[in-house]
Design a protein around this motif. Sequence first.
Motif: not given
Length: 174
Positions: A128-129, A106
């Motif tokens: 965001k991952t 992440k």
Amino acid sequence: MKNINLKSILVSAFVLLASLSSQAQISKAEIIATGLTCSMCSNAINKQLKSMAEVENVAVDLNTNTFTVSLKENNTLTPNVLKENIEKTGFFIGSMVLTIDLGTTKIEESKAVKKQSGTYVFVNGGDKTIDGAIKVQVLNDGFVTKKEFKKSAKLQAKYADLVAQENTYLLKSI
């Protein structure tokens, strides 16, 4: 007896998976060198990069002074090692773009991602991952031109405490 063997196998597998995910592996580096005046200059950099054990292949674009370095699997190379090898030839880096696999991670703007090969701080990309390879530009001093570094003075100041730590890299996802 079977339970003990099964437990030790499961523990070993878990430790192996955990150690693999803690590494960041660079698979490719696109380096624009500065200060080159002729093909002999680029040849010196090319030879130096090819002499590195982690390097699989080097492609050179003489028009843009770009060296595309493909690295072997399971290497533990850091951006600093690439930079030092360029500087050994008497030249400098104008830009370094990496294709790097941080595993499933992440990423959040301004948050450090700590891996065995260094600490990576994303200066963009939001929250965001990522899962797998990502293309990033290294923004630290010595990884961009002096002019570009001066342009990003406010950005650099914001992360001064982090960048002061060894093997910490400011990254901009591309």
